[in-house]
Design a protein around this motif. Sequence first.
Motif, PDB file in Angstrom:
ATOM      1  N   ASP A  52      53.320  -7.929  52.546  1.00  0.00           N
ATOM      2  CA  ASP A  52      54.317  -6.847  52.570  1.00  0.00           C
ATOM      3  C   ASP A  52      54.769  -6.478  51.161  1.00  0.00           C
ATOM      4  O   ASP A  52      54.865  -5.298  50.824  1.00  0.00           O
ATOM      5  N   THR A  56      54.217  -2.934  49.278  1.00  0.00           N
ATOM      6  CA  THR A  56      55.378  -2.204  48.767  1.00  0.00           C
ATOM      7  C   THR A  56      55.207  -1.869  47.288  1.00  0.00           C
ATOM      8  O   THR A  56      55.421  -0.724  46.875  1.00  0.00           O
ATOM      9  N   ILE A  60      54.775   1.939  45.714  1.00  0.00           N
ATOM     10  CA  ILE A  60      55.636   2.425  44.630  1.00  0.00           C
ATOM     11  C   ILE A  60      54.775   2.888  43.463  1.00  0.00           C
ATOM     12  O   ILE A  60      55.012   3.953  42.883  1.00  0.00           O
TER      13      ILE A  60
END
Length: 132
Positions: A52, A56, A60
């Motif tokens: 995860d 993430t 980004i």
Amino acid sequence: MNILLMIHSILRWLIVVVAVIAIVKFGLGWLRGGAFKGMDRGLSSGFSGLMDLQVTLGLIFLVGNGLAGSGFPMYRIEHAISMILAAVLAHLPMRWKNSEDKLRFRNSLFIVLGVLVIVFLGVARLPGGWNR
């Protein structure tokens, strides 16, 4: 953005280390018929949590770098989609939390192996692949 990409690149090796440990632990648990204990749950949760975090950071970077002028080439989109799928797959062992231990070990083992295959294919899609 360079620092973010560096953290993203370093984190992949931590994921590989945790995956190797999980493969050994889950494989031995499946073959020996051991009990699925707290360490096993933690290993499974840690692996999915690292996935995860990696997704993430990657998203980004994808959005930040894309908006900064690099755009959104198709190989980056394909990489992101494959990594999101891998992260979703990494959470599947929770579906068997009430199953017998041998089944949990087996399913967790195959999930980790499946995630690694998807990650390998997603990274290989990038220019430079594993040489980044």
